[in-house]
Design a protein around this motif. Structure first.
Motif, PDB file in Angstrom:
ATOM      1  N   HIS A  71       0.806  -1.228   0.000  1.00  0.00           N
ATOM      2  CA  HIS A  71       0.000   0.000   0.000  1.00  0.00           C
ATOM      3  C   HIS A  71       0.838   1.276   0.000  1.00  0.00           C
ATOM      4  O   HIS A  71       0.303   2.359  -0.195  1.00  0.00           O
ATOM      5  N   GLN A  90      -4.159   5.213  -3.630  1.00  0.00           N
ATOM      6  CA  GLN A  90      -4.492   4.555  -2.371  1.00  0.00           C
ATOM      7  C   GLN A  90      -5.935   4.058  -2.377  1.00  0.00           C
ATOM      8  O   GLN A  90      -6.223   2.945  -1.917  1.00  0.00           O
ATOM      9  N   ARG A 134      -6.096   0.905  -4.458  1.00  0.00           N
ATOM     10  CA  ARG A 134      -5.504  -0.231  -3.746  1.00  0.00           C
ATOM     11  C   ARG A 134      -6.450  -0.736  -2.665  1.00  0.00           C
ATOM     12  O   ARG A 134      -6.592  -1.953  -2.472  1.00  0.00           O
ATOM     13  N   LEU A 135      -7.109   0.166  -1.958  1.00  0.00           N
ATOM     14  CA  LEU A 135      -8.079  -0.248  -0.940  1.00  0.00           C
ATOM     15  C   LEU A 135      -9.279  -0.940  -1.584  1.00  0.00           C
ATOM     16  O   LEU A 135      -9.813  -1.914  -1.044  1.00  0.00           O
ATOM     17  N   GLU A 188      -8.381  -4.459  -2.176  1.00  0.00           N
ATOM     18  CA  GLU A 188      -8.472  -5.267  -0.960  1.00  0.00           C
ATOM     19  C   GLU A 188      -9.920  -5.680  -0.701  1.00  0.00           C
ATOM     20  O   GLU A 188     -10.193  -6.829  -0.350  1.00  0.00           O
TER      21      GLU A 188
END
Length: 169
Positions: free
Chosen positions: A116, A130, A133-134, A137
């Motif tokens: 991250h 970011q 990327r979250l 997840e």
């Protein structure tokens, strides 16, 4: 080769029966080896779980490296989608198995922090990176619970939208 077979057997047990069924005897039986043969490679259940966590990290690192995106986040997104599409969702099985011992999760926490933070300074929009990327997840976690939830059409739409978020303004 034998170590991977043992890890595969352990992951199958976690996926099929849950973390309470993960015993050294069950893994040895599933892998078709003696318990002594298992202990030669993994001296304890904790060592086995650590091996699964480390393999998960290595596999995802290799998957990210194999992608062709211009930025790390583009490669991370492509790797996540490749994992979801191929069913490479070991994360849930590994985390479930390791959840009883916080120390065994330390390598995964370190890898998550690296994944991250990697390349954020080189991204056109670090905050958008970011967020993407979250989102990856979240997709991974949801798909690990219900692999059939997202169709290929859904995944393509998510990919287009998340990729658009990464485009410079």
């Amino acid at each position: 080769m034998r170590r991977d077979e043992l890890l595969d057997a352990a992951e199958e047990i976690l996926c099929d029966q849950g973390s309470t069924a993960l015993t050294l005897a069950a893994v040895a039986e599933r892998a078709g080896v003696s318990k002594g043969g298992l202990l030669y490679h993994y001296g304890s259940k904790e060592a086995l779980i650590k091996g699964m966590v480390e393999r998960l990290i290595d596999d995802f690192d290799e998957l990210v490296a194999a992608q062709t995106g211009a930025t790390y986040t583009e490669r991370y997104l492509a790797a996540t989608l490749a994992a979801v599409r191929s069913g490479r969702l070991r994360r849930w099985a590994v985390v479930t198995g390791a959840s009883g011992n916080v120390l065994l999760l330390a390598p995964l926490r370190e890898a998550m922090a690296r994944w991250h933070r990697e390349g954020l300074d080189d991204e056109p929009d670090p905050l958008a990176s970011q967020v993407v990327r979250l989102a990856c997840e979240g997709l991974w976690d949801v798909a690990s619970h219900d692999p059939e939830l997202y169709s290929e059409e859904d995944l393509q739409a998510l990919e287009r939208r998340l990729t658009a978020m990464l485009a410079p303004s």
